[in-house]
Structures are given as structure tokens and as C-alpha cells.
Design a protein around this motif. Structure first.
Motif, PDB file in Angstrom:
ATOM      1  N   THR A   8      -6.880  -0.435 -14.053  1.00  0.00           N
ATOM      2  CA  THR A   8      -5.431  -0.571 -13.924  1.00  0.00           C
ATOM      3  C   THR A   8      -5.057  -1.996 -13.545  1.00  0.00           C
ATOM      4  O   THR A   8      -5.472  -2.506 -12.506  1.00  0.00           O
ATOM      5  CB  THR A   8      -4.894   0.397 -12.856  1.00  0.00           C
ATOM      6  OG1 THR A   8      -5.383   1.711 -13.110  1.00  0.00           O
ATOM      7  CG2 THR A   8      -3.380   0.415 -12.868  1.00  0.00           C
ATOM      8  N   VAL A   9      -4.269  -2.617 -14.409  1.00  0.00           N
ATOM      9  CA  VAL A   9      -3.767  -3.973 -14.178  1.00  0.00           C
ATOM     10  C   VAL A   9      -2.262  -3.953 -14.393  1.00  0.00           C
ATOM     11  O   VAL A   9      -1.765  -3.347 -15.345  1.00  0.00           O
ATOM     12  CB  VAL A   9      -4.435  -4.988 -15.126  1.00  0.00           C
ATOM     13  CG1 VAL A   9      -3.818  -6.379 -14.969  1.00  0.00           C
ATOM     14  CG2 VAL A   9      -5.943  -5.047 -14.867  1.00  0.00           C
ATOM     15  N   ARG A  10      -1.562  -4.589 -13.484  1.00  0.00           N
ATOM     16  CA  ARG A  10      -0.116  -4.775 -13.639  1.00  0.00           C
ATOM     17  C   ARG A  10       0.117  -6.171 -14.207  1.00  0.00           C
ATOM     18  O   ARG A  10      -0.336  -7.174 -13.641  1.00  0.00           O
ATOM     19  CB  ARG A  10       0.593  -4.630 -12.288  1.00  0.00           C
ATOM     20  CG  ARG A  10       2.112  -4.897 -12.352  1.00  0.00           C
ATOM     21  CD  ARG A  10       2.708  -4.923 -10.953  1.00  0.00           C
ATOM     22  NE  ARG A  10       4.106  -5.334 -10.991  1.00  0.00           N
ATOM     23  CZ  ARG A  10       5.155  -4.518 -10.876  1.00  0.00           C
ATOM     24  NH1 ARG A  10       4.952  -3.216 -10.662  1.00  0.00           N
ATOM     25  NH2 ARG A  10       6.399  -4.969 -10.921  1.00  0.00           N
ATOM     26  N   MET A  11       0.817  -6.226 -15.337  1.00  0.00           N
ATOM     27  CA  MET A  11       1.165  -7.494 -15.963  1.00  0.00           C
ATOM     28  C   MET A  11       2.680  -7.594 -16.077  1.00  0.00           C
ATOM     29  O   MET A  11       3.341  -6.618 -16.464  1.00  0.00           O
ATOM     30  CB  MET A  11       0.532  -7.601 -17.354  1.00  0.00           C
ATOM     31  CG  MET A  11      -0.975  -7.585 -17.352  1.00  0.00           C
ATOM     32  SD  MET A  11      -1.706  -7.834 -19.002  1.00  0.00           S
ATOM     33  CE  MET A  11      -1.432  -6.202 -19.719  1.00  0.00           C
ATOM     34  N   GLU A  12       3.211  -8.746 -15.753  1.00  0.00           N
ATOM     35  CA  GLU A  12       4.631  -9.016 -15.915  1.00  0.00           C
ATOM     36  C   GLU A  12       4.772 -10.110 -16.956  1.00  0.00           C
ATOM     37  O   GLU A  12       4.430 -11.273 -16.702  1.00  0.00           O
ATOM     38  CB  GLU A  12       5.247  -9.404 -14.577  1.00  0.00           C
ATOM     39  CG  GLU A  12       5.122  -8.288 -13.533  1.00  0.00           C
ATOM     40  CD  GLU A  12       5.790  -8.609 -12.209  1.00  0.00           C
ATOM     41  OE1 GLU A  12       6.659  -9.511 -12.179  1.00  0.00           O
ATOM     42  OE2 GLU A  12       5.444  -7.956 -11.204  1.00  0.00           O
ATOM     43  N   LEU A  13       5.236  -9.709 -18.132  1.00  0.00           N
ATOM     44  CA  LEU A  13       5.297 -10.615 -19.281  1.00  0.00           C
ATOM     45  C   LEU A  13       6.636 -10.460 -19.988  1.00  0.00           C
ATOM     46  O   LEU A  13       7.068  -9.333 -20.268  1.00  0.00           O
ATOM     47  CB  LEU A  13       4.186 -10.289 -20.287  1.00  0.00           C
ATOM     48  CG  LEU A  13       2.737 -10.567 -19.896  1.00  0.00           C
ATOM     49  CD1 LEU A  13       1.809  -9.967 -20.939  1.00  0.00           C
ATOM     50  CD2 LEU A  13       2.496 -12.058 -19.757  1.00  0.00           C
ATOM     51  N   VAL A  35     -11.181   1.826  -1.902  1.00  0.00           N
ATOM     52  CA  VAL A  35     -10.501   0.603  -1.480  1.00  0.00           C
ATOM     53  C   VAL A  35      -9.120   1.016  -0.978  1.00  0.00           C
ATOM     54  O   VAL A  35      -8.701   2.157  -1.163  1.00  0.00           O
ATOM     55  CB  VAL A  35     -10.397  -0.404  -2.644  1.00  0.00           C
ATOM     56  CG1 VAL A  35     -11.776  -0.948  -3.004  1.00  0.00           C
ATOM     57  CG2 VAL A  35      -9.747   0.223  -3.869  1.00  0.00           C
ATOM     58  N   PRO A  36      -8.389   0.120  -0.305  1.00  0.00           N
ATOM     59  CA  PRO A  36      -7.096   0.519   0.266  1.00  0.00           C
ATOM     60  C   PRO A  36      -6.157   1.143  -0.753  1.00  0.00           C
ATOM     61  O   PRO A  36      -6.131   0.738  -1.923  1.00  0.00           O
ATOM     62  CB  PRO A  36      -6.545  -0.806   0.816  1.00  0.00           C
ATOM     63  CG  PRO A  36      -7.769  -1.601   1.156  1.00  0.00           C
ATOM     64  CD  PRO A  36      -8.759  -1.260   0.082  1.00  0.00           C
ATOM     65  N   PRO A  37      -5.369   2.131  -0.316  1.00  0.00           N
ATOM     66  CA  PRO A  37      -4.445   2.801  -1.248  1.00  0.00           C
ATOM     67  C   PRO A  37      -3.347   1.856  -1.710  1.00  0.00           C
ATOM     68  O   PRO A  37      -3.044   0.840  -1.065  1.00  0.00           O
ATOM     69  CB  PRO A  37      -3.869   3.944  -0.402  1.00  0.00           C
ATOM     70  CG  PRO A  37      -4.029   3.485   1.012  1.00  0.00           C
ATOM     71  CD  PRO A  37      -5.292   2.671   1.044  1.00  0.00           C
ATOM     72  N   LEU A  38      -2.767   2.222  -2.842  1.00  0.00           N
ATOM     73  CA  LEU A  38      -1.663   1.456  -3.392  1.00  0.00           C
ATOM     74  C   LEU A  38      -0.339   1.959  -2.835  1.00  0.00           C
ATOM     75  O   LEU A  38      -0.172   3.154  -2.573  1.00  0.00           O
ATOM     76  CB  LEU A  38      -1.643   1.572  -4.912  1.00  0.00           C
ATOM     77  CG  LEU A  38      -2.857   1.004  -5.648  1.00  0.00           C
ATOM     78  CD1 LEU A  38      -2.819   1.429  -7.113  1.00  0.00           C
ATOM     79  CD2 LEU A  38      -2.912  -0.511  -5.533  1.00  0.00           C
ATOM     80  N   SER A  39       0.617   1.070  -2.691  1.00  0.00           N
ATOM     81  CA  SER A  39       1.976   1.462  -2.325  1.00  0.00           C
ATOM     82  C   SER A  39       2.830   1.504  -3.583  1.00  0.00           C
ATOM     83  O   SER A  39       2.487   0.897  -4.609  1.00  0.00           O
ATOM     84  CB  SER A  39       2.567   0.471  -1.329  1.00  0.00           C
ATOM     85  OG  SER A  39       2.689  -0.810  -1.922  1.00  0.00           O
ATOM     86  N   PRO A  40       3.970   2.204  -3.546  1.00  0.00           N
ATOM     87  CA  PRO A  40       4.788   2.336  -4.758  1.00  0.00           C
ATOM     88  C   PRO A  40       5.232   1.017  -5.379  1.00  0.00           C
ATOM     89  O   PRO A  40       5.510   0.971  -6.577  1.00  0.00           O
ATOM     90  CB  PRO A  40       5.977   3.161  -4.271  1.00  0.00           C
ATOM     91  CG  PRO A  40       5.427   3.987  -3.149  1.00  0.00           C
ATOM     92  CD  PRO A  40       4.449   3.078  -2.458  1.00  0.00           C
ATOM     93  N   GLU A  41       5.275  -0.051  -4.594  1.00  0.00           N
ATOM     94  CA  GLU A  41       5.685  -1.330  -5.200  1.00  0.00           C
ATOM     95  C   GLU A  41       4.698  -1.793  -6.266  1.00  0.00           C
ATOM     96  O   GLU A  41       5.036  -2.596  -7.126  1.00  0.00           O
ATOM     97  CB  GLU A  41       5.868  -2.404  -4.123  1.00  0.00           C
ATOM     98  CG  GLU A  41       4.667  -2.710  -3.268  1.00  0.00           C
ATOM     99  CD  GLU A  41       3.732  -3.735  -3.875  1.00  0.00           C
ATOM    100  OE1 GLU A  41       4.172  -4.470  -4.785  1.00  0.00           O
ATOM    101  OE2 GLU A  41       2.565  -3.794  -3.464  1.00  0.00           O
ATOM    102  N   ALA A  42       3.460  -1.268  -6.226  1.00  0.00           N
ATOM    103  CA  ALA A  42       2.457  -1.667  -7.209  1.00  0.00           C
ATOM    104  C   ALA A  42       2.844  -1.246  -8.610  1.00  0.00           C
ATOM    105  O   ALA A  42       2.427  -1.878  -9.589  1.00  0.00           O
ATOM    106  CB  ALA A  42       1.093  -1.096  -6.837  1.00  0.00           C
ATOM    107  N   TRP A  43       3.588  -0.147  -8.737  1.00  0.00           N
ATOM    108  CA  TRP A  43       3.994   0.311 -10.070  1.00  0.00           C
ATOM    109  C   TRP A  43       5.505   0.290 -10.268  1.00  0.00           C
ATOM    110  O   TRP A  43       6.015   0.751 -11.282  1.00  0.00           O
ATOM    111  CB  TRP A  43       3.425   1.702 -10.358  1.00  0.00           C
ATOM    112  CG  TRP A  43       3.838   2.796  -9.407  1.00  0.00           C
ATOM    113  CD1 TRP A  43       4.976   3.553  -9.458  1.00  0.00           C
ATOM    114  CD2 TRP A  43       3.096   3.284  -8.276  1.00  0.00           C
ATOM    115  NE1 TRP A  43       4.993   4.469  -8.443  1.00  0.00           N
ATOM    116  CE2 TRP A  43       3.844   4.342  -7.705  1.00  0.00           C
ATOM    117  CE3 TRP A  43       1.863   2.954  -7.711  1.00  0.00           C
ATOM    118  CZ2 TRP A  43       3.411   5.048  -6.578  1.00  0.00           C
ATOM    119  CZ3 TRP A  43       1.436   3.650  -6.591  1.00  0.00           C
ATOM    120  CH2 TRP A  43       2.204   4.681  -6.030  1.00  0.00           C
ATOM    121  N   ALA A  44       6.233  -0.285  -9.330  1.00  0.00           N
ATOM    122  CA  ALA A  44       7.692  -0.337  -9.461  1.00  0.00           C
ATOM    123  C   ALA A  44       8.092  -1.101 -10.716  1.00  0.00           C
ATOM    124  O   ALA A  44       7.513  -2.132 -11.054  1.00  0.00           O
ATOM    125  CB  ALA A  44       8.295  -1.012  -8.229  1.00  0.00           C
TER     126      ALA A  44
END
Length: 250
Positions: A8-13, A35-44
Motif C-alpha cells: 500500500t502506497v499513497r501517491m498524490e499526483l 508496525v504501528p497502526p495507520l490513522s484515517p489521515e493515511a487514506w483521507a
């Protein structure tokens, strides 16, 4: 660009937020996030999702249900109906060589040497859709998202690219067919010729009991380092959850 873990990679393009193979929850079937959990901002703000294949650690229904319903979910050709029946409505299918235009983005599905069966390479019943990778293009950037794949004839034709997201391991103590090891990922770099290679598909998920064994602890950390040592300065190793330090101009 942010490596959220596993594939899973977040890209902003070009004004869009893209997620690849989103796995966002603390558990994926029997696997746990180590590894540490993700917060909702990761997929906002996600508006485009690229699914490489329908294995449960890449097409993860609980994670897809966390995303905005308006997000376009791009799946391999043949998987759309199965996904719509499970409540994911905004689905597009791409077969190898087919292209999707999403605003200023152009997404092309590429071949991937990997099982396309939901339950793995050994079973013949249940949903099936051939695995793919993706080339993501804007006017300025070309990114290869390999998904899960082994080396294949024709990989050289995908390059050169600005960034390649290349798998270097998995979630268990061994790899089945259709995967890249650090050594085979090094050969993929020679073929695809990226300016930057980002190792993915490592260090994030494990079976709870195995995660504490010495061998599994090594396999949760060493594959990207072995890849970087073999492939050279193009490799940027990024911990799960962290921003990818891209060079100027990418």
C-alpha cells in the motif's frame, strides 16, 4: 508519496490521491500488522484505488470499505462483478494493455507473473482474474507499480520510469511462485531502469506466532536492505508508514 505498508502506497499526483492495494487495518485474515497502526489521515481524500490482483492481502474488503464511496476502484479484468456483489460499486476493470484516464492521470495495466486466483495458485474453484501491474503517468512523471510479480519477458519494455514500486518479499518465512526476492528485484531494476526504486511488500504483516521467531524478525527487516545493497543508489528504503524521500523533480 507515502509507503503505508505491505503493497500500500499513497501517491498524490496531478490533484488526485491514489492508493495501491490498500491494506489499512490491524488484521488481514490470520495476519497481524506488526508496525504501528495507520490513522484515517493515511487514506483521507482517496479518489483512485489500484488493485493489482485479488489475493486477500491486496484486495482487502474491510480496507476498501473504509475509503470514500466516490473513489474509483480499478481491478483486473474479470474481478468487477465479484467486487460489486460485495458492496463496492464504483469499479472499473483493466486488462493488460488497457488504459484508464482519470483527470490528468493515465493508468495502463501491465502484465504480472503472479497467480490470479483469490485463494492462491493451488486451487481451481472460486473467483479468478489475471494479476496485473500498473503504469501511472502524468505529463511529468511515469511510475511503475509492480503489484506482485516475478520477472517476465517484456519487463524491459516498461522502462525507463521515474519511480518503480517493487516487491522484495512477502509476509511469511518463504515465498511461493510469482514473487520477487531482493536478488530478483535487483534484476527488475536493471530491466525497468527507474530513477528511484522503492521496495514494498515487506515488513508489515506476519502470522502472530511466527513474528517473534529470530528468522521472521530478520525477514521483517532485511529484504529491503539486501535489495538496496545489491541494486545501488537508486533504491530508497522507507519504513512502513513513512514518507518516501523523493528527489527533486519527482
Amino acid at each position: 508519496m507515502r509507503f503505508l505498508g505491505h503493497s500500500t502506497v499513497r501517491m498524490e499526483l496531478a490533484g488526485h490521491v491514489i492508493l495501491t492495494d490498500p491494506v489499512l487495518t490491524p488484521r488481514v485474515g490470520p495476519l497481524v500488522r506488526v508496525v504501528p497502526p495507520l490513522s484515517p489521515e493515511a487514506w483521507a481524500g482517496t479518489d483512485l484505488v489500484l488493485i493489482s490482483h485479488i489475493h486477500g492481502d491486496h484486495l482487502h474488503l474491510p480496507s476498501l470499505r473504509l475509503l470514500p464511496s466516490s473513489a474509483v476502484v480499478v481491478v483486473p479484468r474479470g474481478a468487477g462483478q465479484w467486487l460489486r456483489r460485495r458492496g463496492i460499486r464504483n469499479v472499473s476493470e483493466l486488462g493488460v494493455g488497457q488504459e484508464l484516464v482519470h483527470g490528468a492521470l493515465r493508468i495502463t495495466a501491465t502484465y504480472a507473473a503472479h497467480s490470479g486466483h483469490r485463494w492462491g495458485p493451488r486451487l481451481t474453484h472460486g473467483p479468478h482474474a489475471p494479476a496485473v501491474g500498473h503504469i501511472v503517468r502524468t505529463d511529468d512523471v511515469r511510475i511503475y507499480v509492480a503489484g506482485d510479480t516475478d520477472l517476465f519477458d517484456g519487463m524491459t519494455a516498461l522502462g525507463p520510469v521515474d519511480v518503480a514500486l517493487l516487491p522484495v518479499w512477502g509476509w511469511g518465512p518463504s515465498l511461493g511462485p510469482g514473487h520477487l526476492t531482493p536478488q530478483r528485484a535487483t534484476e527488475a531494476v536493471k530491466r525497468v531502469r527507474p530513477r528511484i526504486a522503492v521496495p514494498v511488500h515487506w515488513g508489515t504483516l506476519a502470522l502472530p506466532g511466527l513474528a517473534r521467531t529470530p528468522r521472521m524478525r530478520r525477514l521483517l527487516t532485511e529484504p529491503p536492505l539486501e535489495f538496496a545493497a545489491a541494486a545501488g543508489p537508486a533504491v530508497v528504503v522507507t519504513a512502513p508508514g513513512a514518507e518516501v524521500p523523493l528527489r527533486q523533480g519527482i
